[in-house]
Design a protein around this motif. Structure first.
Motif, PDB file in Angstrom:
ATOM      1  N   ILE A  70       0.847  -1.183   0.000  1.00 48.88           N
ATOM      2  CA  ILE A  70       0.000   0.000   0.000  1.00 48.88           C
ATOM      3  C   ILE A  70       0.892   1.246   0.000  1.00 48.88           C
ATOM      4  N   PRO A  71       0.378   2.381  -0.489  1.00 46.77           N
ATOM      5  CA  PRO A  71       1.233   3.560  -0.645  1.00 46.77           C
ATOM      6  C   PRO A  71       1.972   3.985   0.614  1.00 46.77           C
ATOM      7  N   SER A  72       1.302   3.978   1.770  1.00 50.43           N
ATOM      8  CA  SER A  72       1.969   4.444   2.988  1.00 50.43           C
ATOM      9  C   SER A  72       3.115   3.529   3.381  1.00 50.43           C
ATOM     10  N   SER A  73       2.946   2.224   3.194  1.00 49.92           N
ATOM     11  CA  SER A  73       4.019   1.283   3.531  1.00 49.92           C
ATOM     12  C   SER A  73       5.202   1.438   2.583  1.00 49.92           C
ATOM     13  N   VAL A  74       4.924   1.631   1.296  1.00 45.66           N
ATOM     14  CA  VAL A  74       6.002   1.846   0.330  1.00 45.66           C
ATOM     15  C   VAL A  74       6.755   3.127   0.657  1.00 45.66           C
ATOM     16  N   ALA A  75       6.026   4.188   0.957  1.00 45.26           N
ATOM     17  CA  ALA A  75       6.678   5.455   1.299  1.00 45.26           C
ATOM     18  C   ALA A  75       7.562   5.300   2.527  1.00 45.26           C
ATOM     19  N   ALA A  76       7.068   4.570   3.535  1.00 46.22           N
ATOM     20  CA  ALA A  76       7.851   4.377   4.755  1.00 46.22           C
ATOM     21  C   ALA A  76       9.122   3.579   4.466  1.00 46.22           C
ATOM     22  N   ALA A  77       9.019   2.572   3.612  1.00 53.15           N
ATOM     23  CA  ALA A  77      10.198   1.773   3.261  1.00 53.15           C
ATOM     24  C   ALA A  77      11.213   2.610   2.494  1.00 53.15           C
ATOM     25  N   VAL A  78      10.741   3.464   1.605  1.00 55.78           N
ATOM     26  CA  VAL A  78      11.650   4.337   0.851  1.00 55.78           C
ATOM     27  C   VAL A  78      12.367   5.291   1.804  1.00 55.78           C
ATOM     28  N   ARG A  79      11.650   5.858   2.744  1.00 61.03           N
ATOM     29  CA  ARG A  79      12.295   6.759   3.706  1.00 61.03           C
ATOM     30  C   ARG A  79      13.342   6.017   4.538  1.00 61.03           C
ATOM     31  N   ALA A  80      13.022   4.801   4.948  1.00 63.06           N
ATOM     32  CA  ALA A  80      13.986   4.018   5.721  1.00 63.06           C
ATOM     33  C   ALA A  80      15.246   3.767   4.901  1.00 63.06           C
ATOM     34  N   ALA A  81      15.060   3.422   3.621  1.00 60.83           N
ATOM     35  CA  ALA A  81      16.214   3.222   2.746  1.00 60.83           C
ATOM     36  C   ALA A  81      17.014   4.505   2.600  1.00 60.83           C
ATOM     37  N   ALA A  86      20.711   4.983   0.932  1.00 60.95           N
ATOM     38  CA  ALA A  86      20.451   4.452  -0.403  1.00 60.95           C
ATOM     39  C   ALA A  86      20.424   5.577  -1.429  1.00 60.95           C
ATOM     40  N   THR A  87      20.950   5.287  -2.613  1.00 66.41           N
ATOM     41  CA  THR A  87      20.876   6.239  -3.717  1.00 66.41           C
ATOM     42  C   THR A  87      19.864   5.801  -4.773  1.00 66.41           C
ATOM     43  N   MET A  88      19.371   4.561  -4.648  1.00 65.38           N
ATOM     44  CA  MET A  88      18.391   4.043  -5.596  1.00 65.38           C
ATOM     45  C   MET A  88      17.538   2.985  -4.882  1.00 65.38           C
ATOM     46  N   VAL A  89      16.242   3.001  -5.142  1.00 60.25           N
ATOM     47  CA  VAL A  89      15.323   1.999  -4.594  1.00 60.25           C
ATOM     48  C   VAL A  89      14.400   1.547  -5.710  1.00 60.25           C
ATOM     49  N   SER A  90      14.159   0.239  -5.777  1.00 61.54           N
ATOM     50  CA  SER A  90      13.247  -0.281  -6.810  1.00 61.54           C
ATOM     51  C   SER A  90      11.853  -0.514  -6.244  1.00 61.54           C
ATOM     52  N   VAL A  91      10.865  -0.187  -7.067  1.00 56.44           N
ATOM     53  CA  VAL A  91       9.449  -0.386  -6.758  1.00 56.44           C
ATOM     54  C   VAL A  91       8.810  -1.072  -7.959  1.00 56.44           C
ATOM     55  N   HIS A  92       7.925  -2.033  -7.727  1.00 52.95           N
ATOM     56  CA  HIS A  92       7.250  -2.703  -8.837  1.00 52.95           C
ATOM     57  C   HIS A  92       6.346  -1.725  -9.581  1.00 52.95           C
ATOM     58  N   ALA A  93       6.580  -1.551 -10.868  1.00 50.64           N
ATOM     59  CA  ALA A  93       5.693  -0.705 -11.669  1.00 50.64           C
ATOM     60  C   ALA A  93       4.286  -1.273 -11.719  1.00 50.64           C
ATOM     61  N   THR A  94       4.163  -2.584 -11.632  1.00 44.98           N
ATOM     62  CA  THR A  94       2.845  -3.232 -11.649  1.00 44.98           C
ATOM     63  C   THR A  94       1.990  -2.790 -10.474  1.00 44.98           C
ATOM     64  N   ALA A  95       2.597  -2.233  -9.442  1.00 48.79           N
ATOM     65  CA  ALA A  95       1.834  -1.765  -8.286  1.00 48.79           C
ATOM     66  C   ALA A  95       0.923  -0.602  -8.635  1.00 48.79           C
ATOM     67  N   GLY A  96       1.216   0.119  -9.733  1.00 46.39           N
ATOM     68  CA  GLY A  96       0.341   1.194 -10.173  1.00 46.39           C
ATOM     69  C   GLY A  96       0.826   2.579  -9.800  1.00 46.39           C
ATOM     70  N   ALA A  97       0.166   3.566 -10.383  1.00 48.06           N
ATOM     71  CA  ALA A  97       0.627   4.952 -10.285  1.00 48.06           C
ATOM     72  C   ALA A  97       0.618   5.491  -8.858  1.00 48.06           C
TER      73      ALA A  97
END
Length: 238
Positions: A70-81, A86-97
């Protein structure tokens, strides 16, 4: 293009199940390696300390998390990285806009952090896509998801080398194209990638970065292998 630029474009994948094994390769590579990928295996086995140490040492660190939540969990993981350097983080494009946009907003808090959207995993074939209801070739699906990622504000994509040329034409010069699945003649076998290519071929096709793991890290002299790759890329760019 300088040697430093080239060395940062070759991302060494630390696909190990212990921090000790990964650290041993890092030590052997020394200053020659400027960019590393830390994925789910190493992060799950050893935590983020080694990755944070690499960032503190001035290395570029690609957290290959392949986020799909879900968006909030992805955002939290990106902030943790981002907090771990981290200089780059991958996210599944299939997850949607919406999820991609949440990742991009979170990354904006860290000036050097880039979000790359994973298009089609390099182990997948058209038959695998059909099995999950996607009636497109890997190239068609990669292109569709790459455009979605660009609209969502992502800094680039992750795709197989064989898709790099078409994606570069589609996305233009400004987007990152990170290509796992590169191989070396005579290197250790790797059957995980269905659509591999040599690093020079990937870069000539339009890749901004190549990710290489076992074909480098499992060799007797990984520093020599890395030097050979960078030398080949330098010769190809002249």
């Amino acid at each position: 293009m300088t040697a430093m630029d080239l060395s940062r474009r070759v991302i060494v994948a630390l696909d190990f199940d212990t921090a000790e094994a990964a650290a041993a390769v890092v030590e052997r590579l020394g200053e020659a390696a400027r960019s590393y990928k830390v994925g789910l295996e190493l992060l799950t086995a050893a935590g983020p300390a080694l990755a944070a140490g690499l960032a503190d040492a001035g290395k570029d660190v690609f957290f290959d998390l392949k986020l799909f939540e879900i968006p909030s969990s992805v955002a939290a993981a990106v902030r943790a990285a981002g907090r771990h350097g981290a200089t780059m983080v991958s996210v599944h494009a299939t997850a949607g806009a919406r999820i991609l946009e949440a990742a991009v907003r979170a990354a904006a808090e860290f000036p050097r952090l880039r979000i790359v959207a994973l298009t089609v995993v390099t182990s997948l074939t058209a038959a695998d896509l059909a099995e999950v209801g996607v009636g497109a070739t890997t190239g068609e699906q990669s292109a569709r998801l790459a455009l979605l990622a660009r609209r969502a504000g992502c800094h680039g994509v992750v795709a197989a080398p064989h898709e790099a040329a078409a994606l570069r034409r589609l996305l233009g010069p400004g987007q990152l194209i990170v290509t796992p699945g590169v191989t070396l003649p005579g290197g250790p076998g790797d059957t995980d990638h269905a659509r591999p290519a040599h690093p020079v071929a990937a870069v000539r096709a339009g890749a901004s970065h190549v990710v290489i793991g076992r074909a480098l890290t499992r060799t007797p002299d990984p520093a020599a292998v890395l030097a050979g790759i960078i030398g080949d890329l330098r010769a190809a760019s002249e």
